[in-house]
Design a protein around this motif. Structure first.
Motif, PDB file in Angstrom:
ATOM      1  N   VAL A  71       0.853  -1.175   0.000  1.00  0.00           N
ATOM      2  CA  VAL A  71       0.000   0.000   0.000  1.00  0.00           C
ATOM      3  C   VAL A  71       0.896   1.234   0.000  1.00  0.00           C
ATOM      4  CG1 VAL A  71      -0.183   0.142   2.526  1.00  0.00           C
ATOM      5  CG2 VAL A  71      -1.999   1.100   1.105  1.00  0.00           C
ATOM      6  N   LYS A  72       0.488   2.266  -0.705  1.00  0.00           N
ATOM      7  CA  LYS A  72       1.199   3.538  -0.658  1.00  0.00           C
ATOM      8  C   LYS A  72       0.859   4.213   0.674  1.00  0.00           C
ATOM      9  CE  LYS A  72       1.294   4.279  -5.668  1.00  0.00           C
ATOM     10  NZ  LYS A  72       0.860   5.156  -6.794  1.00  0.00           N
ATOM     11  N   ASN A  73       1.838   4.299   1.520  1.00  0.00           N
ATOM     12  CA  ASN A  73       1.616   4.803   2.874  1.00  0.00           C
ATOM     13  C   ASN A  73       1.603   6.328   2.867  1.00  0.00           C
ATOM     14  OD1 ASN A  73       1.489   5.306   5.597  1.00  0.00           O
ATOM     15  ND2 ASN A  73       3.195   3.975   6.152  1.00  0.00           N
ATOM     16  N   THR A  74       0.435   6.880   2.653  1.00  0.00           N
ATOM     17  CA  THR A  74       0.285   8.330   2.577  1.00  0.00           C
ATOM     18  C   THR A  74       0.075   8.968   3.946  1.00  0.00           C
ATOM     19  OG1 THR A  74      -2.089   8.000   2.193  1.00  0.00           O
ATOM     20  CG2 THR A  74      -0.685   8.223   0.249  1.00  0.00           C
ATOM     21  N   ASP A  87       6.104   1.946   2.852  1.00  0.00           N
ATOM     22  CA  ASP A  87       4.989   1.277   2.185  1.00  0.00           C
ATOM     23  C   ASP A  87       5.001  -0.184   2.627  1.00  0.00           C
ATOM     24  OD1 ASP A  87       4.509   3.647   0.858  1.00  0.00           O
ATOM     25  OD2 ASP A  87       5.409   2.995  -1.039  1.00  0.00           O
ATOM     26  N   PHE A  88       3.938  -0.635   3.283  1.00  0.00           N
ATOM     27  CA  PHE A  88       3.956  -1.984   3.846  1.00  0.00           C
ATOM     28  C   PHE A  88       3.124  -2.960   3.023  1.00  0.00           C
ATOM     29  CE2 PHE A  88       1.003   0.712   6.209  1.00  0.00           C
ATOM     30  CZ  PHE A  88      -0.201   0.033   6.090  1.00  0.00           C
ATOM     31  N   ILE A  89       3.397  -4.228   3.222  1.00  0.00           N
ATOM     32  CA  ILE A  89       2.769  -5.292   2.434  1.00  0.00           C
ATOM     33  C   ILE A  89       1.357  -5.569   2.934  1.00  0.00           C
ATOM     34  CG2 ILE A  89       2.862  -7.767   1.922  1.00  0.00           C
ATOM     35  CD1 ILE A  89       5.910  -7.513   1.830  1.00  0.00           C
ATOM     36  N   PHE A 120      -2.977 -13.161   2.401  1.00  0.00           N
ATOM     37  CA  PHE A 120      -3.219 -11.793   2.857  1.00  0.00           C
ATOM     38  C   PHE A 120      -2.351 -11.497   4.069  1.00  0.00           C
ATOM     39  CE2 PHE A 120      -7.191 -13.083   0.771  1.00  0.00           C
ATOM     40  CZ  PHE A 120      -7.289 -12.077  -0.181  1.00  0.00           C
ATOM     41  N   ALA A 121      -1.809 -10.286   4.117  1.00  0.00           N
ATOM     42  CA  ALA A 121      -0.915  -9.899   5.201  1.00  0.00           C
ATOM     43  C   ALA A 121      -1.709  -9.547   6.458  1.00  0.00           C
ATOM     44  CB  ALA A 121      -0.051  -8.708   4.779  1.00  0.00           C
ATOM     45  N   CYS A 140       1.274   1.526  14.809  1.00  0.00           N
ATOM     46  CA  CYS A 140       1.464   2.727  13.989  1.00  0.00           C
ATOM     47  C   CYS A 140       1.081   2.451  12.535  1.00  0.00           C
ATOM     48  CB  CYS A 140       2.914   3.202  14.088  1.00  0.00           C
ATOM     49  SG  CYS A 140       3.301   4.039  15.655  1.00  0.00           S
ATOM     50  N   ARG A 141       1.474   1.292  12.021  1.00  0.00           N
ATOM     51  CA  ARG A 141       1.095   0.948  10.648  1.00  0.00           C
ATOM     52  C   ARG A 141      -0.420   0.788  10.517  1.00  0.00           C
ATOM     53  NH1 ARG A 141       5.491  -3.174   7.899  1.00  0.00           N
ATOM     54  NH2 ARG A 141       7.163  -1.610   7.712  1.00  0.00           N
ATOM     55  N   GLN A 142      -1.010   0.166  11.519  1.00  0.00           N
ATOM     56  CA  GLN A 142      -2.453  -0.025  11.457  1.00  0.00           C
ATOM     57  C   GLN A 142      -3.189   1.305  11.503  1.00  0.00           C
ATOM     58  OE1 GLN A 142      -3.163  -3.038  14.533  1.00  0.00           O
ATOM     59  NE2 GLN A 142      -1.487  -4.225  13.626  1.00  0.00           N
TER      60      GLN A 142
END
Length: 297
Positions: A138-141, A165-167, A175-176, A204-206
């Protein structure tokens, strides 16, 4: 940046074990904390089985986990959600992100990323790679690098990692975790997540993913990890012993003490229901030690 988290009015918590093994003491601590926090707040408590990684799963573990929770008096609301049955919903999110050009295919391996410094630098972002043998990122905007935890206070992670950008789908087609956990928490209207401190950094990613999906995030509360004297976290991967379903009282008392709840001595002779009811009526989230880990004997 710090994510501002809004809380819906009603409380919905959850416990989401992976069937890669049976529940151990560390699992019990997380399950009990999330259960008591939900019940103290007159909320719902759901159970989700995170069975999206078949190579790591132990045959029959899902049923053993559910039976163990019942033996310990941790009775859930609604039906159990199995991630293995949610693939169409996960794929729909991936399709939507692709349509909005918020994701891309990536062929970089872990070894390549490690050799480049350990943080993915967006190498494949503009390559328009074909889907075959690629992961999807995903493009981590959003790049959320800190949040306010209900137990640990302000938590920060490496800003460079927060912007990575994480998987969301692995190279093997599975699915990750980051995709599945956020998708399910949104689907189940989860308002509070009480879990172990091993998931502080992934939070933080979530939170970034919630922003990307334009969804409201739950509030997070991370309890300390139970670790051995040698500093190893109790985990299924480390072959931590399963908790005893025939004599749950002692483990429940130990878990309450671990969580700073100070159960009275006479409760040791009580039933499972006695212990659970005492735990609900006396639950104090503020009493939980503000530590990321606690050594146990």
């Amino acid at each position: 940046m710090t994510q501002s988290i809004k809380r819906p009015p009603s409380y919905r918590g959850r416990f989401a074990p992976s069937p890669s093994g049976y529940l151990h003491f560390g699992s019990l601590v997380s399950a009990l904390a999330s259960f008591l926090d939900a019940r103290k707040n007159q909320g719902s408590w759901l159970v989700r089985i995170e069975d999206i990684d078949p190579p790591r799963e132990k045959a029959g573990a899902s049923n053993v986990i559910l039976n163990t929770l019942e033996a310990y008096g941790l009775h859930w609301d609604d039906s159990v959600l199995y991630q293995s049955q949610q693939t169409a919903r996960y794929q729909a999110i991936i399709d939507e992100l692709s349509h909005k050009k918020l994701s891309y295919n990536c062929q970089c391996t872990r070894a390549q990323i490690k050799a480049a410094g350990g943080i993915y630098q967006g190498h494949c972002r503009d390559l328009a790679l074909a889907d075959q043998h690629c992961a999807i990122r995903v493009k981590n905007t959003a790049g959320t690098s800190s949040f306010n935890d209900l137990i640990q206070g302000k938590v920060s992670c490496d800003p460079a990692l927060a912007q990575e950008d994480f998987i969301i789908r692995r190279r093997d087609g599975l699915f990750a975790y980051q995709l599945a956990v956020v998708a399910d928490d949104i689907y189940q209207n989860i308002t509070h997540v009480v879990r172990g401190c091993d998931l502080l950094e992934p939070t933080c990613r979530q939170l970034s993913f919630y922003q990307i999906l334009n969804a409201t995030a739950p509030q997070y509360a991370h309890v300390p990890l139970a670790v051995t004297e040698q500093g190893y976290k109790l985990s299924k991967q480390n072959k931590a012993p399963a908790i005893d379903v025939t004599k749950p009282q002692a483990s429940l008392i130990a878990a309450l003490e671990f969580l700073g709840q100070c159960p009275p001595n006479e409760l040791r002779d009580g039933t499972v229901d006695d212990i659970i009811q005492w735990g609900i009526s006396h639950w104090q989230r503020a009493a939980i030690p503000r530590k990321t880990q606690i050594h146990i004997c």
